[in-house]
Motif scaffolding. Structure first.
Motif, PDB file in Angstrom:
ATOM      1  N   HIS A 294       0.844  -1.186   0.000  1.00  0.00           N
ATOM      2  CA  HIS A 294       0.000   0.000   0.000  1.00  0.00           C
ATOM      3  C   HIS A 294       0.880   1.237   0.000  1.00  0.00           C
ATOM      4  O   HIS A 294       2.058   1.175   0.376  1.00  0.00           O
ATOM      5  CB  HIS A 294      -0.952   0.023   1.199  1.00  0.00           C
TER       6      HIS A 294
ATOM      7  N   ASN B 177      -2.295   5.130   2.265  1.00  0.00           N
ATOM      8  CA  ASN B 177      -3.308   4.098   2.019  1.00  0.00           C
ATOM      9  C   ASN B 177      -4.381   4.541   1.022  1.00  0.00           C
ATOM     10  O   ASN B 177      -5.490   4.001   1.032  1.00  0.00           O
ATOM     11  CB  ASN B 177      -3.985   3.660   3.331  1.00  0.00           C
TER      12      ASN B 177
ATOM     13  N   PHE C 161      -3.969   0.563  -2.665  1.00  0.00           N
ATOM     14  CA  PHE C 161      -3.334  -0.637  -2.138  1.00  0.00           C
ATOM     15  C   PHE C 161      -3.470  -1.782  -3.135  1.00  0.00           C
ATOM     16  O   PHE C 161      -4.406  -1.837  -3.939  1.00  0.00           O
ATOM     17  CB  PHE C 161      -3.895  -1.035  -0.771  1.00  0.00           C
TER      18      PHE C 161
END
Length: 837
Positions: A518, A522, A525
Motif C-alpha cells: 500500500h 493508504n 493498495f
C-alpha cells in the motif's frame, strides 16, 4: 554492593568494586565493540563464554561486562533518538519556512484583491455602473491566454518562449498570477502530503501543491520528468528534439498523449516545450507549455482519435532543503477542451479538484513513496521490492487504460454490434499484445488463447458515493462475478498450481484478500485475491483448485474530495513473476458535478440503511444537494478475455451477456446504496432509521441498564436512541447467537475500528477480531454472559480489524441483549478507548 557510577557517555570506563574508575584498554574496547554488533544483549552464560573465548577480557568480571553492554545500548538508543529528533526538527523547520512563504504569498494576494476592489469601485463611481476589467489594469487574476508576437522556430525563438514560460510559471508557483484557494479536505501539516490549492476564476483547470520530499533536487526533477513512471493517465511522452541554451539550461520539444478516462470521450494529446534551468539561488526549475501556431514555432500534426489540448505555463520549482531533501512547488494548468465531450461529462474536464487529485497530488505522492522506499529499502511484499510492486501496479493500470481506449495502432479492432449499443466489443490478436503469453502448461492443459477480446461500457450513476459502491464491489465479489468465468480467465494464464505464501488476510464472502502493498497514506493498495472455487472453463473440462487475482484498489475513502475510485484485477500464474502476462479487467468510477466539492453521506444496506449519517465536515447544503440527486458519477467497465481465434463468436456472445449481467448487478447495488429521494423539497428530512433498527437500539440500551445498572446513553430524550447510539464515542458491536457468531450491527465507531461497512459487517466473525489471548479469555468467560448477563474484560487487550491491523483497547464490556419477550436476541460488545497500534 558494587558502586556503579559509570555514565552512558563514558562506556569505555569500568566500575570497580571500590568505586574507582579504570579505563578499558583500546584492544578491550575494540573486542567489546565487535561483540556488541554480533549480539547487543548477551545473556549471563554468553558473557562468561566471552571471557573464556577472549583472553584479552580475562581480567574483567561478567558483571562489569554486563554494565558495559548496558551503557553501550544506552548510547546507541540516545544516538538514534538524537538522529530522529534532528530529522524531525529539520522537517519542521522546512515546513515552517514553506508556510511562511505561503503566508507571504497570501498576504500579497489579499493586498492585490483589495487594490482591485477599490479600482472597480472607482470605475463604478465614475461610470455609474460596474465596468468591465480594463486590459491596462495590472490584475493578478488573468485568463491565462496571451497574444504572443510571432516567433520563428530557431533556437533564439524557442529560448524566448522558454524565458516567457519560466516567468509565467514562477508567478503562478510563488506569486499571485492565479487566485489559489485551498483544496477542500486538505489540511497542511508536518505529516500531510503538503499544501494543495486549486484555481478560482481562471481559464482551464489548475492546481498547485507545495511539499517536502526526502530526495535531492536533481533526483526529483528526473522522476517528475519521467511522466510514464507516475502519471497513470499518460500513454506516451516522447522527446522529439533537445536543445542546449547558453545559460546551461535545456529546451526539449515533447509530444505527450493522455488516455481518455472513459469510453464516452476521446483521448487528449499535447505538443509541448519543456525548459529545464537553474535559478540564481540554486533552485532547479522544470517548466513547460503548449506550442501553438500563434507563436509561429515548430508544429506537430494532429493525431487520429486525439483532441489537441493546451498546457498553460506549468512545471516544478525544486529547492534544496537544509539538512537534505527538497522543497517542491508544483503547478499543473491545462485547458482540456471540454467542448469535445458530451455535456454531462464536461465536469471531468472542468474540475480543478479532480485535476489536482489525478495529476498534482499523484506527483507529490509518488515522490514521497520513493523517498520512503529509499529510507526503508528492506520493506518487501512477498519477496518483492517496492519498486517491483509499483511496476506491477503500473502494468495493471496501463492495461486497463489500453482496454478502455482501444487504440487501433495497438492492434484493437471493433466487432459488429448485436443490435444493442450498450456494450462495445474489441478484439486484438497482434503479436505485441500476445507477447509473453504462456502457451505451455505444466498441469497438462492445452493452450487456449491466441487473441484478446475486450467488452466495455460506461454508465451514469445518480446519487451514489463512488467509494461506497467500490468497497461493495471489492468486498462482495460473489454478488456480481461468475466463478466459472473467473476460472476460464485464470486458465488462460495459469501455468500450474499457484503456491503463493499465505499471509493473514481478510475474508469476504467466498474470497480471501491477502494484503500485498500500500502507499504511504493508504489511498491505493495492492492485494492478491484467493478465490476458493471450481469452475468450468470448457464444456468438457473442469479446472479445480484456487484462483488467484492480482488486484489494485484506490479511492475507497468517501471523505476524499474528487477522487477517482478504481478496482482493477487480473489473474496471475503460478510464478507470479514481474514480467508475467497481465490481462486486467475492472471498474472505474469518477465523480461528476457537485460530488467533487461536497462529501456525500454514507449509506448502507443493513439495519441503519436509512440512518442519517454525516461526515464531520459535511455541510447542510451539501447534504441537501445529495438528497436531491445532485451527485453524479460515471462508471466505466472493461473486461478482457483471452481466447482461441476460431471461438471468437462464442466468446463474444459470452462477454456481452457477462458484462450486461455485471451492469444489472451494479445498478441493483447502486439503487440499494443510494438514499431514497422522497421529494424535491430541500428541507425534507430522511426518517432517522427503520423500525427494526430503532427496536434493536432500544433493546441494547434496556439490556445494558438491566444487567449493568447504568445508562448507556446520557441523553435519550432529545434525539432518537438509534441516532445517539450511532454517534456514541465507544465502539459498539452486536453479534448473533450462533455456533460461529457473526456481527449484525455496529455504530460508526465500531465500523471505524473494524475498518469495514455495515454492508460487509455480516462477513466478519467474532473470533476473527481477537488475537489468541483474547479468544482464550473470551471463550473462558463467555458462559458468564449467558448466565449473569454481562462480563468485563479489564486491563485492555488486542483485537484485529477486517484488514488485519492490530487494535488496542482499554476496556471491553459484553452483555446479553434480550428482546421484548425476554429471550436472548444477540450479544453486544463495547470497546472503550480503542486505537490502531
Amino acid at each position: 554492593m558494587m558502586a556503579v557510577t559509570s555514565s552512558c557517555k563514558d562506556g569505555n570506563r569500568m566500575a570497580m568494586d571500590n568505586g574507582k574508575y579504570v579505563r578499558y584498554t583500546p584492544e578491550q574496547v575494540e573486542a567489546l565493540e565487535r561483540l556488541y554488533y554480533e549480539c547487543p544483549k548477551p545473556s549471563s552464560i554468553r558473557r562468561q563464554q566471552l571471557i573464556r573465548e577472549y583472553p584479552i577480557l580475562s581480567n574483567i568480571e561478567p558483571k562489569q561486562i554486563k554494565v558495559w553492554f548496558q551503557n553501550r545500548r544506552c548510547r546507541e538508543k540516545q544516538r538514534k533518538e538524537a538522529s530522529r529528533l534532528q530529522a524531525v526538527n529539520r522537517k519542521l523547520a522546512a515546513m515552517n519556512k514553506l508556510l511562511m512563504e505561503e503566508n507571504d504569498r497570501l498576504q500579497k494576494q489579499v493586498s492585490q484583491l483589495v487594490h482591485e476592489k477599490s479600482y472597480f469601485r472607482q470605475q463604478q463611481t465614475q461610470n455609474g455602473a460596474l465596468a468591465t476589467t480594463d486590459t491596462s489594469c495590472d490584475s493578478v487574476v488573468t485568463s491565462g491566454h496571451h497574444q504572443h508576437p510571432p516567433r520563428d522556430a530557431s533556437p533564439a525563438g524557442l529560448l524566448s518562449i522558454a524565458d516567457e514560460t519560466l516567468a509565467e510559471f514562477l508567478s503562478k508557483a510563488t506569486g499571485t498570477a492565479v487566485e489559489w484557494v485551498q483544496m477542500p479536505g486538505m489540511k497542511p501539516g508536518p505529516d500531510s502530503i503538503g499544501i494543495v490549492a486549486i484555481s478560482h476564476g481562471c481559464t482551464g483547470v489548475a492546481a498547485r501543491a507545495c511539499g517536502l520530499v526526502g530526495l535531492d533536487p536533481t533526483r526529483v526533477a528526473e522522476i517528475l520528468k519521467d511522466r510514464l513512471s507516475w502519471f497513470r493517465d499518460c500513454r506516451a511522452a516522447d522527446v522529439i528534439n533537445v536543445l542546449s541554451t547558453g545559460n546551461g539550461g535545456t529546451i526539449e520539444l515533447l509530444y505527450m498523449q493522455l488516455y481518455a478516462p472513459t469510453t464516452l470521450a476521446p483521448a487528449r494529446d499535447f505538443w509541448l516545450l519543456r525548459y529545464t534551468s537553474v535559478l540564481e539561488d540554486g533552485s532547479l526549475v522544470v517548466c513547460e507549455r503548449s506550442l501553438n501556431n500563434t507563436q509561429n514555432g515548430p508544429d506537430m500534426p494532429p493525431a487520429a482519435n486525439f483532441v489537441r489540448a493546451e498546457m498553460l505555463p506549468s512545471g516544478y520549482l525544486i529547492r534544496p532543503c537544509d539538512g537534505g531533501g527538497s522543497i517542491i512547488h508544483i503547478v499543473d494548468h491545462m485547458d482540456l477542451e471540454p467542448w469535445s465531450v458530451p455535456e454531462v461529462l464536461r465536469p471531468l474536464y472542468e474540475s480543478s479538484t479532480l485535476h489536482a487529485q489525478k495529476t498534482t497530488m499523484a506527483a507529490l505522492r509518488h515522490l514521497r513513496q520513493i523517498s520512503q522506499e529509499i529510507s526503508q529499502p528492506n520493506v518487501t511484499g512477498w519477496g518483492r521490492r517496492p519498486a517491483a510492486l509499483r511496476a506491477l501496479g503500473q502494468k495493471l493500470s496501463k492495461g486497463f487504460n489500453e482496454a478502455v481506449n482501444g487504440f487501433a495502432d495497438e492492434g484493437w479492432s471493433m466487432l459488429e454490434s448485436d443490435g444493442v449499443d450498450d456494450i462495445t466489443l474489441l478484439v486484438n490478436s497482434s503479436p505485441g499484445k500476445m507477447m509473453g503469453m504462456n502457451l505451455s502448461y505444466s498441469n497438462g492443459f492445452p493452450s487456449i488463447g491466441n487473441a484478446v477480446l475486450c467488452a466495455k461500457a460506461s454508465m451514469l450513476l445518480q446519487n451514489v458515493p463512488p467509494a461506497i459502491l467500490l468497497r461493495f464491489l471489492r468486498e462482495h465479489r460473489s454478488e456480481w462475478a461468475d466463478s466459472g468465468i473467473d476460472a476460464y480467465s485464470a486458465a488462460a494464464v495459469k501455468a500450474g498450481p499457484c503456491s503463493l505464501p499465505m499471509s493473514r488476510g481478510g475474508s469476504f464472502g467466498g474470497q480471501v484478500i491477502l494484503p500485498l502493498a500500500h502507499t504511504i497514506e493508504n489511498e491505493e493498495f495492492m492485494e492478491v485475491i484467493k478465490l476458493e472455487t471450481m469452475g468450468h472453463y470448457r464444456d468438457d473440462m473442469i479446472m479445480s483448485g484456487d484462483i488467484f487475482l492480482l488486484q489494485l484498489c484506490s479511492g475507497v475513502d468517501e471523505n476524499a474530495v474528487g477522487s477517482c475510485s478504481e478496482l482493477i484485477f487480473a489473474p496471475i500464474d503460478a510464478s507470479f513473476s514481474d514480467d508475467a502476462l497481465i490481462i486486467p479487467s475492472g471498474f472505474r468510477i469518477i465523480p461528476l458535478g457537485s460530488g467533487l466539492d461536497a462529501s456525500s453521506p454514507s449509506r448502507t444496506l443493513d439495519l441503519a440503511s436509512t440512518l442519517e449519517v454525516r461526515t464531520a465536515g459535511s455541510r447542510a447544503t451539501g447534504d441537501r444537494t445529495s438528497r436531491c440527486g445532485g451527485t453524479k458519477s460515471v462508471m466505466t467497465i472493461a473486461f478482457q478475455f483471452v481466447y482461441e481465434i476460431h471461438l471468437q463468436e462464442n466468446v463474444a456472445n459470452m462477454a456481452r451477456q457477462y458484462v450486461r449481467s455485471i451492469i444489472a448487478s451494479v445498478q441493483r447495488v447502486a439503487l440499494a446504496l443510494s438514499p431514497s429521494n422522497f421529494g424535491s423539497h430541500a428541507g425534507f428530512q430522511t426518517p432517522p432509521g427503520t423500525p427494526e433498527a430503532q427496536t434493536l437500539a432500544r433493546w441494547i440500551c434496556q439490556s445494558y441498564r438491566c444487567f449493568l445498572g447504568m445508562e448507556l446513553l446520557k441523553h435519550e430524550g432529545s434525539e432518537s436512541i438509534l441516532k445517539n447510539l450511532w454517534h456514541h464515542s465507544d465502539a459498539i458491536l452486536c453479534c448473533s447467537l450462533k455456533a460461529q457468531p457473526v456481527f449484525i450491527f455496529a455504530n460508526q465507531e465500531g465500523l471505524d475500528m473494524l475498518e469495514t461497512t455495515l454492508v460487509a459487517l455480516q462477513d466478519i466473525s467474532l473470533e476473527n477480531i481477537f488475537d489468541e489471548n483474547g479468544r482464550k479469555a473470551l471463550f473462558a468467560e463467555f458462559p458468564q454472559v449467558m448466565q449473569q448477563g454481562f462480563m468485563c474484560l479489564q486491563g485492555g487487550g488486542i483485537c484485529l480489524s477486517s484488514m488485519g491491523r492490530p487494535i488496542s483497547y482499554e476496556r471491553a464490556v459484553a452483555w446479553k441483549v434480550v428482546n421484548d419477550a425476554e429471550t436472548a436476541h444477540c450479544i453486544c460488545f463495547m470497546f472503550t478507548n480503542w486505537s490502531f497500534v
